[in-house]
Design an enzyme around this catalytic site. Structure first.
Site, mmCIF file in Angstrom:
data_model
loop_
_atom_site.group_PDB
_atom_site.id
_atom_site.type_symbol
_atom_site.label_atom_id
_atom_site.label_comp_id
_atom_site.label_asym_id
_atom_site.label_seq_id
_atom_site.Cartn_x
_atom_site.Cartn_y
_atom_site.Cartn_z
ATOM 1 N N HIS A 1 18.834 -37.088 -4.370
ATOM 2 C CA HIS A 1 17.801 -37.491 -2.562
ATOM 3 C C HIS A 1 16.564 -37.618 -2.652
ATOM 4 O O HIS A 1 16.450 -37.323 -1.864
ATOM 5 C CB HIS A 1 19.362 -36.585 -1.621
ATOM 6 C CG HIS A 1 20.477 -36.767 -1.507
ATOM 7 N ND1 HIS A 1 20.954 -38.317 -0.481
ATOM 8 C CD2 HIS A 1 21.516 -36.009 -1.627
ATOM 9 C CE1 HIS A 1 22.208 -38.771 -1.048
ATOM 10 N NE2 HIS A 1 22.515 -37.314 -1.490
ATOM 11 N N TRP B 1 -2.781 -3.264 -2.276
ATOM 12 C CA TRP B 1 -1.819 -4.403 -1.568
ATOM 13 C C TRP B 1 -2.713 -5.177 -0.664
ATOM 14 O O TRP B 1 -2.406 -4.760 0.484
ATOM 15 C CB TRP B 1 -0.806 -4.657 -1.732
ATOM 16 C CG TRP B 1 -0.294 -5.899 -1.707
ATOM 17 C CD1 TRP B 1 0.682 -6.052 -3.486
ATOM 18 C CD2 TRP B 1 1.131 -7.094 -0.552
ATOM 19 N NE1 TRP B 1 0.853 -7.740 -2.340
ATOM 20 C CE2 TRP B 1 0.930 -8.248 -0.775
ATOM 21 C CE3 TRP B 1 -0.274 -7.055 0.911
ATOM 22 C CZ2 TRP B 1 1.038 -9.331 -0.817
ATOM 23 C CZ3 TRP B 1 0.456 -7.956 1.286
ATOM 24 C CH2 TRP B 1 0.715 -9.059 0.918
ATOM 25 N N GLU C 1 18.492 -16.967 -6.408
ATOM 26 C CA GLU C 1 17.753 -16.042 -7.205
ATOM 27 C C GLU C 1 17.490 -15.939 -8.239
ATOM 28 O O GLU C 1 16.506 -15.668 -8.872
ATOM 29 C CB GLU C 1 18.988 -15.372 -6.931
ATOM 30 C CG GLU C 1 18.811 -13.505 -7.018
ATOM 31 C CD GLU C 1 18.166 -12.971 -6.628
ATOM 32 O OE1 GLU C 1 17.316 -13.217 -5.688
ATOM 33 O OE2 GLU C 1 16.723 -11.772 -7.484
ATOM 34 N N ASN D 1 -1.642 2.680 5.840
ATOM 35 C CA ASN D 1 -0.870 1.668 5.378
ATOM 36 C C ASN D 1 -0.227 0.842 6.569
ATOM 37 O O ASN D 1 0.061 1.013 7.372
ATOM 38 C CB ASN D 1 0.625 2.474 4.567
ATOM 39 C CG ASN D 1 1.437 0.956 4.537
ATOM 40 O OD1 ASN D 1 2.713 1.662 3.882
ATOM 41 N ND2 ASN D 1 1.063 -0.392 4.332
ATOM 42 N N GLY D 2 -0.212 -0.352 6.866
ATOM 43 C CA GLY D 2 -0.515 -1.220 7.879
ATOM 44 C C GLY D 2 -1.408 -1.798 8.101
ATOM 45 O O GLY D 2 -2.140 -2.583 7.127
ATOM 46 N N CYS E 1 0.717 -1.028 -0.029
ATOM 47 C CA CYS E 1 0.022 0.253 -0.322
ATOM 48 C C CYS E 1 0.994 1.007 0.102
ATOM 49 O O CYS E 1 2.091 1.442 0.621
ATOM 50 C CB CYS E 1 -0.605 0.085 1.419
ATOM 51 S SG CYS E 1 -2.448 -1.007 1.620
ATOM 52 N N LYS F 1 13.267 -15.103 -9.785
ATOM 53 C CA LYS F 1 12.986 -14.416 -10.804
ATOM 54 C C LYS F 1 12.077 -15.177 -11.859
ATOM 55 O O LYS F 1 10.882 -14.220 -12.278
ATOM 56 C CB LYS F 1 14.456 -13.624 -11.707
ATOM 57 C CG LYS F 1 15.274 -13.156 -11.002
ATOM 58 C CD LYS F 1 15.182 -11.665 -10.138
ATOM 59 C CE LYS F 1 14.265 -11.549 -9.288
ATOM 60 N NZ LYS F 1 14.481 -10.659 -8.388
ATOM 61 N N LYS G 1 6.501 -4.623 -3.992
ATOM 62 C CA LYS G 1 8.403 -4.426 -3.480
ATOM 63 C C LYS G 1 8.159 -3.792 -2.628
ATOM 64 O O LYS G 1 9.237 -4.745 -1.555
ATOM 65 C CB LYS G 1 8.440 -3.100 -4.942
ATOM 66 C CG LYS G 1 10.289 -3.514 -4.995
ATOM 67 C CD LYS G 1 10.197 -2.933 -5.903
ATOM 68 C CE LYS G 1 11.840 -2.525 -5.539
ATOM 69 N NZ LYS G 1 12.136 -3.541 -6.301
ATOM 70 N N GLU H 1 8.221 -15.367 -10.185
ATOM 71 C CA GLU H 1 7.817 -14.018 -9.871
ATOM 72 C C GLU H 1 7.383 -12.802 -11.333
ATOM 73 O O GLU H 1 6.504 -12.782 -11.200
ATOM 74 C CB GLU H 1 8.178 -13.112 -8.816
ATOM 75 C CG GLU H 1 9.608 -12.545 -9.353
ATOM 76 C CD GLU H 1 10.540 -11.751 -8.109
ATOM 77 O OE1 GLU H 1 11.865 -11.234 -8.048
ATOM 78 O OE2 GLU H 1 9.829 -11.054 -7.445
ATOM 79 N N ARG I 1 4.286 -0.126 -4.475
ATOM 80 C CA ARG I 1 3.685 -0.874 -2.693
ATOM 81 C C ARG I 1 2.916 -2.067 -3.112
ATOM 82 O O ARG I 1 2.203 -1.923 -2.446
ATOM 83 C CB ARG I 1 3.824 -0.569 -1.832
ATOM 84 C CG ARG I 1 5.174 1.139 -2.251
ATOM 85 C CD ARG I 1 4.968 2.542 -1.611
ATOM 86 N NE ARG I 1 4.655 1.945 0.259
ATOM 87 C CZ ARG I 1 5.911 1.694 1.515
ATOM 88 N NH1 ARG I 1 6.053 1.932 0.282
ATOM 89 N NH2 ARG I 1 5.342 1.659 2.341
HETATM 90 C C1 F6R Z 1 11.805 -10.112 -5.057
HETATM 91 C C2 F6R Z 1 12.217 -9.204 -3.960
HETATM 92 C C3 F6R Z 1 12.024 -10.079 -2.419
HETATM 93 C C4 F6R Z 1 12.741 -9.117 -1.947
HETATM 94 C C5 F6R Z 1 11.913 -8.759 -0.172
HETATM 95 C C6 F6R Z 1 12.729 -8.310 0.948
HETATM 96 O O1 F6R Z 1 12.739 -10.224 -6.418
HETATM 97 O O2 F6R Z 1 12.236 -7.730 -4.706
HETATM 98 O O3 F6R Z 1 12.346 -11.098 -2.595
HETATM 99 O O4 F6R Z 1 13.717 -9.032 -2.027
HETATM 100 O O5 F6R Z 1 11.131 -8.675 -0.184
HETATM 101 O O6 F6R Z 1 13.029 -6.777 0.404
HETATM 102 P P1 F6R Z 1 13.674 -6.038 1.285
HETATM 103 O O7 F6R Z 1 15.159 -6.124 0.257
HETATM 104 O O8 F6R Z 1 13.047 -4.381 0.693
HETATM 105 O O9 F6R Z 1 13.668 -6.269 2.351
#
Ligand code: F6R
Length: 606
Positions: A503, A76, A480, A102-103, A2, A484, A601, A487, A27
């Site tokens: 295993h 969100w 990682e 937000n929260g 949010c 990617k 994000k 998502e 957000r």
């Molecule tokens: C994936 C991504 C998330 C963040 C996670 C932590 O591409 O960006 O997995 O890494 O939500 O966020 P931060 O780094 O802002 O604490």
């Protein structure tokens, strides 16, 4: 999680709110809304399910001239489905007050029942609507005093911003746990979840602290915390407006992938002296001098993967036993906090609630907290005892790319700084340092092979499942790469140590279940080749992410190459290939690359 944005001034609020919200869309982007008020005490409320663009379409053609105060929200969902009714702003029953939030208000259910018993009728399911009705219930003719009362009743985390139809030049609200800043330029006053939404709009901003209650009216503001009237320091905005624009790129993700060479030059600057061949930085000197015996890294998602690679660096180069825990588990596990351990919190946003809450525990119990954070002024950067910024610049794409490479570069520097003072052989230190300097150019060269990466990504786009395999330094890169892919493409993928596949999980392999192995020049190259054979002999397809001088290219169905260097530095090239692989596959599948479904994000709720 949010985004909230507010404005009061002499200009019409709606266009400013829409611009602010579109910058906060990272957000959360399942629905958006605004409420603006004019001098005749009229509210206009516009809401739309979907992105801010839908809201923009909805408000187009509505005459909002003279509505010079307003609040907006991009959501969100946490409580209640994605419906127009649950979309913010929410209003009191008498229609006098509107609020964005937000929260999470944790005691909202009890409060809702209490208010229903008092006769209040709810139109939606959100915790925020409870705040709107509760404000009306507590109202005693003074917005600010009522707000103070409200904050003693609600529990949880919040950034709340209200408007009052009877006082149409006023924004007021409170902050606890969720971020909120105030930006002022002349008569124009803004509030926002993120100062970066104000880039190009104001030059300075104030970051509110937990417990702050504020009121902004006619170009003036007051902040009170625990009944004390405060003046908070202003911080300057140094970023340029272009940071928030796409330029010639079709997506922010691609733009940010291409910025990685430059980002790494920034990360190295002021920390690595390539001329004198040493690590030189006050923060690093101080942290190394503390004599820590162990490291504990705490982070989530991509930042956790960076931490996992950080563990490899710190153990191999600095002989420091290192534990890595996802912040979502740290807070609720048994914590053994001690003075000999350095607690490193890694976060792009610096606002991730799970990491922030974990950090508070370590701080309260006397542990030394160190932040590796991208956003200056963010909560984690402020609460850490010390730390390093990753200098990746604004990252708009929801899938993290340049922030990750900046994080792993920071860990490499940290490990070399510790190693330099410990037992790391000077020749090894030197060869890594010399090789590090070449990473930015190498990435820029590698980006020119994007077409080949696209071809392979398109070829495999039809498969529903993937394994990502690697070992040692390359396991976090596999993790990682797998994240990617998930998502961005919504394809299922799992990352595994290549040695671990036999295993149990090998049972999944068949001609429709391809694997991607990250197999550079590490000492485990031969073992990885054996894992490739195990998969191939069961009919599985294998894509290799390999060094260009690899002599065993023929064992792969397809391969993507990078310039051979050292295991410690090849990871940078490997992850860039995997970022592009996921990007191109998502593009081929027509996915929403910068705003993948269901995500946000900055995850500011636990
Ligand atoms: C994936 C991504 C998330 C963040 C996670 C932590 O591409 O960006 O997995 O890494 O939500 O966020 P931060 O780094 O802002 O604490």
């Amino acid at each position: 999680m949010c985004g909230i944005f507010g404005f009061t001034g002499k200009q019409d609020a709606a266009p400013l709110l829409l611009k602010g919200l579109s910058r906060l869309e990272y957000r959360g982007y399942d629905s958006a809304g605004i409420c603006v008020v004019n001098g005749n005490n009229n509210f206009y409320i516009g809401k739309a399910v979907g992105k801010v663009m839908e809201l923009r379409n909805r408000t187009e053609g509505v005459d909002l001239a003279g509505y010079t105060t307003g609040i907006g929200h991009t959501r969100w969902a946490t409580h209640g489905g994605v419906t127009t009714n649950n979309c913010h702003p929410h209003t009191s029953s008498d229609g006098r007050f509107a609020v964005v939030h937000n929260g999470i208000i944790e005691n909202y259910s009890e409060l809702r029942t209490m208010l229903q018993n008092e006769g209040y009728i709810f139109y939606g399911e959100t915790d925020t609507e409870v705040a709107a009705k509760l404000f009306e219930h507590l109202f005693d003719e003074d917005d600010f005093e009522t707000l103070k009362k409200l904050t003693t009743v609600i529990e949880g985390a919040y950034a709340l911003v209200f408007i009052d139809r009877e006082n149409p030049n006023r924004l007021f609200g409170a902050k606890l746990g969720s971020p909120l800043v105030i930006g002022i330029k002349g008569d124009s006053c803004y509030v926002s979840s993120d100062y970066r939404s104000l880039i190009g709009t104001v030059e300075e901003y104030i970051t509110l602290e937990d417990g702050d209650i504020f009121c902004i009216e006619n170009g003036d503001y007051r902040i009170v915390n625990c009944e004390v009237e405060l003046v908070r320091d202003k911080e300057s905005i140094t970023e340029k407006e272009q940071a928030m624009e796409l330029g010639d790129f079709p997506h922010f993700m691609l733009k940010e992938i291409h910025e990685q060479g430059e980002v790494l030059r920034n990360v190295f600057a002021g920390r690595v002296d390539f001329q004198e061949k040493t690590i030189r930085n006050n923060t690093l000197d101080e942290i190394v001098a503390q004599g820590f015996e162990r490291i504990h890294i705490i982070a989530s998602g991509t930042s956790y993967h960076a931490g996992y690679l950080g563990k490899q660096y710190l153990e191999h180069l600095a002989d420091l036993p290192t534990e890595v825990t996802v912040s979502t588990e740290f807070k609720y596990g048994k914590q053994f906090i001690d003075r000999k351990t350095l607690y490193i919190f890694v976060s792009q946003s610096g606002e991730t609630a799970d990491s922030l809450e974990s950090m508070k525990i370590v701080n309260e119990r006397g542990g030394y907290t160190f932040g590796i954070v991208n956003v200056p002024g963010s909560s984690i950067s402020r609460l850490a005892k010390s730390g390093l910024f990753t200098h990746a610049g604004v990252e708009v794409g929801v899938a993290s790319t340049k922030a990750f490479t900046a994080q792993i570069a920071t860990f490499l520097i940290l490990a070399l700084a510790f190693g330099q003072k410990k037992d790391l052989e000077y020749t090894r230190f030197l060869s890594i340092l010399e090789d590090m300097e070449k990473i930015p150019d190498r990435i820029e060269t590698l980006l020119k092979t994007s077409d080949r990466i696209r071809e392979v990504a398109e070829k495999y786009a039809r498969y529903p499942n993937f394994f990502y395999l690697g070992r040692s330094y390359e396991l976090p890169i596999a993790m990682e790469g797998s994240l990617k892919l998930k998502e961005l493409t919504y394809r299922h993928s799992e990352a595994y140590s290549s040695g671990e596949l036999k295993h149990g999980s090998l049972a999944l392999i068949d001609a429709d279940f391809p694997s991607i192995i990250i197999n550079g020049s590490s000492p485990l190259h031969g073992k990885n080749c054996s894992s490739v054979q195990e998969v191939k002999s069961r009919g599985g397809k294998m894509i290799g992410i390999i060094a260009s001088n690899d002599q065993k290219k023929d064992i792969y169905d397809d391969y993507l190459t990078f310039e051979a260097s050292l295991p410690e530095t090849e990871v940078f090239s490997e992850v860039v290939i995997l970022q592009l692989f996921a990007y191109h596959m998502a593009n081929a599948l027509g996915r929403d690359i910068d705003k993948p479904r269901n995500l946000a994000k900055s995850v500011t709720v636990e």
